[in-house]
Design a protein around this motif. Sequence first.
Motif, PDB file in Angstrom:
ATOM      1  N   LEU A 123       0.827  -1.205   0.000  1.00 16.49           N
ATOM      2  CA  LEU A 123       0.000   0.000   0.000  1.00 16.49           C
ATOM      3  C   LEU A 123       0.865   1.261   0.000  1.00 16.49           C
ATOM      4  O   LEU A 123       0.594   2.219  -0.737  1.00 16.49           O
ATOM      5  CB  LEU A 123      -0.915  -0.002   1.226  1.00 16.49           C
ATOM      6  N   ILE A 124       1.926   1.257   0.820  1.00 18.25           N
ATOM      7  CA  ILE A 124       2.814   2.408   0.889  1.00 18.25           C
ATOM      8  C   ILE A 124       3.475   2.665  -0.458  1.00 18.25           C
ATOM      9  O   ILE A 124       3.538   3.806  -0.930  1.00 18.25           O
ATOM     10  CB  ILE A 124       3.895   2.188   1.964  1.00 18.25           C
ATOM     11  N   ALA A 125       3.982   1.602  -1.078  1.00 18.42           N
ATOM     12  CA  ALA A 125       4.691   1.753  -2.354  1.00 18.42           C
ATOM     13  C   ALA A 125       3.776   2.341  -3.425  1.00 18.42           C
ATOM     14  O   ALA A 125       4.186   3.216  -4.194  1.00 18.42           O
ATOM     15  CB  ALA A 125       5.240   0.398  -2.807  1.00 18.42           C
ATOM     16  N   ILE A 126       2.535   1.865  -3.465  1.00 16.95           N
ATOM     17  CA  ILE A 126       1.584   2.413  -4.443  1.00 16.95           C
ATOM     18  C   ILE A 126       1.390   3.905  -4.204  1.00 16.95           C
ATOM     19  O   ILE A 126       1.462   4.723  -5.132  1.00 16.95           O
ATOM     20  CB  ILE A 126       0.236   1.674  -4.360  1.00 16.95           C
TER      21      ILE A 126
ATOM     22  N   PHE B  43      -5.641   7.544  -3.454  1.00 19.80           N
ATOM     23  CA  PHE B  43      -5.046   7.870  -2.155  1.00 19.80           C
ATOM     24  C   PHE B  43      -6.006   7.543  -1.010  1.00 19.80           C
ATOM     25  O   PHE B  43      -5.593   7.021   0.034  1.00 19.80           O
ATOM     26  CB  PHE B  43      -4.673   9.354  -2.096  1.00 19.80           C
ATOM     27  N   ALA B  44      -7.288   7.845  -1.197  1.00 17.25           N
ATOM     28  CA  ALA B  44      -8.281   7.581  -0.151  1.00 17.25           C
ATOM     29  C   ALA B  44      -8.427   6.083   0.089  1.00 17.25           C
ATOM     30  O   ALA B  44      -8.525   5.629   1.241  1.00 17.25           O
ATOM     31  CB  ALA B  44      -9.622   8.198  -0.536  1.00 17.25           C
ATOM     32  N   LEU B  45      -8.444   5.295  -0.984  1.00 11.43           N
ATOM     33  CA  LEU B  45      -8.577   3.843  -0.848  1.00 11.43           C
ATOM     34  C   LEU B  45      -7.375   3.253  -0.106  1.00 11.43           C
ATOM     35  O   LEU B  45      -7.544   2.386   0.770  1.00 11.43           O
ATOM     36  CB  LEU B  45      -8.707   3.202  -2.232  1.00 11.43           C
ATOM     37  N   ILE B  46      -6.169   3.715  -0.435  1.00 13.62           N
ATOM     38  CA  ILE B  46      -4.967   3.243   0.260  1.00 13.62           C
ATOM     39  C   ILE B  46      -5.061   3.558   1.746  1.00 13.62           C
ATOM     40  O   ILE B  46      -4.761   2.718   2.607  1.00 13.62           O
ATOM     41  CB  ILE B  46      -3.707   3.896  -0.349  1.00 13.62           C
ATOM     42  N   THR B  47      -5.501   4.772   2.060  1.00 13.58           N
ATOM     43  CA  THR B  47      -5.613   5.189   3.454  1.00 13.58           C
ATOM     44  C   THR B  47      -6.633   4.340   4.208  1.00 13.58           C
ATOM     45  O   THR B  47      -6.381   3.885   5.334  1.00 13.58           O
ATOM     46  CB  THR B  47      -6.023   6.670   3.528  1.00 13.58           C
ATOM     47  N   ILE B  48      -7.776   4.099   3.598  1.00 21.32           N
ATOM     48  CA  ILE B  48      -8.823   3.288   4.232  1.00 21.32           C
ATOM     49  C   ILE B  48      -8.318   1.878   4.513  1.00 21.32           C
ATOM     50  O   ILE B  48      -8.523   1.329   5.613  1.00 21.32           O
ATOM     51  CB  ILE B  48     -10.086   3.246   3.345  1.00 21.32           C
ATOM     52  N   LEU B  49      -7.637   1.279   3.553  1.00 17.29           N
ATOM     53  CA  LEU B  49      -7.124  -0.081   3.737  1.00 17.29           C
ATOM     54  C   LEU B  49      -6.060  -0.130   4.835  1.00 17.29           C
ATOM     55  O   LEU B  49      -6.069  -1.035   5.676  1.00 17.29           O
ATOM     56  CB  LEU B  49      -6.538  -0.601   2.419  1.00 17.29           C
TER      57      LEU B  49
END
Length: 253
Positions: free
Chosen positions: A99-102, A213-219
């Motif tokens: 997730l961080i890398a994305i 960005f929002a999806l990464i944060t939620i996950l």
Amino acid sequence: PTAGSVLLAAILLKMAGYGFIRFSLGLFPVASELFTPLVYTLSLIAIVYTSLVALMQEDMKKLIAYSSVAHMGFVTLGIFTIQQQGIEGSIIQMINHSLIAIGLFLAAGIIEDRLGTSNLREMGGIAKIAPRFGFWFGVILFISLSVPMTAGFIGEFLLIKAVFDFNMWMGILSALTLVIGAVYMIRAYQMSSMGAPTIATFTDLKWNEVSVFALITILAVTLGLYPDFIFSIVKPSIKHMLEAGADTQLIIK
């Protein structure tokens, strides 16, 4: 290219971690234990050296790439503790790093597309010109620092505890490198986004970029608050693998 960087860091790097768990520990437990000192040495070199190299980078993509190597050094340390906690921490950290890398490579790609450069010294004040980008880039950066309530906090806590139980000095050294990681990531954000604007224009985030960005944060936050979603899946398999490895060692002895 940004897409290639994302595929490499978010997916292909994790194939090595999977291989260590599934094949090295699963099929060759005695050999894995024999080579543990070598793997620990290489992992600590990767963590410390690449963290220092990342600290000196002025190119954002290179900085993120070196930080990925440091993150995976933590993963191999956890795997070769050959303990339940260490392997569980490695697995959730691999998911978190994906997730961080994305997020980080997406931010770097957006900057490079808008400005035509990824050199940190040619940036500055982006957050004032493009506040949405500044906000979401900051959010992803804090997730990469493994702040509490994110998946990285759970993963690194378990990893450091497992390594510390294995060897106190290795645990202390690996924990101290987290401070270096915070320094180079915050430095990158400061040079690119804070201060007086040194660039004329910067197109702010579009809805599809914000949604990623929002999806990464939620996950990341969901896995940080409810890590048992992952642990409940992997725990039985890890326990069975460790028990089978212990039985194999007894048979050989």
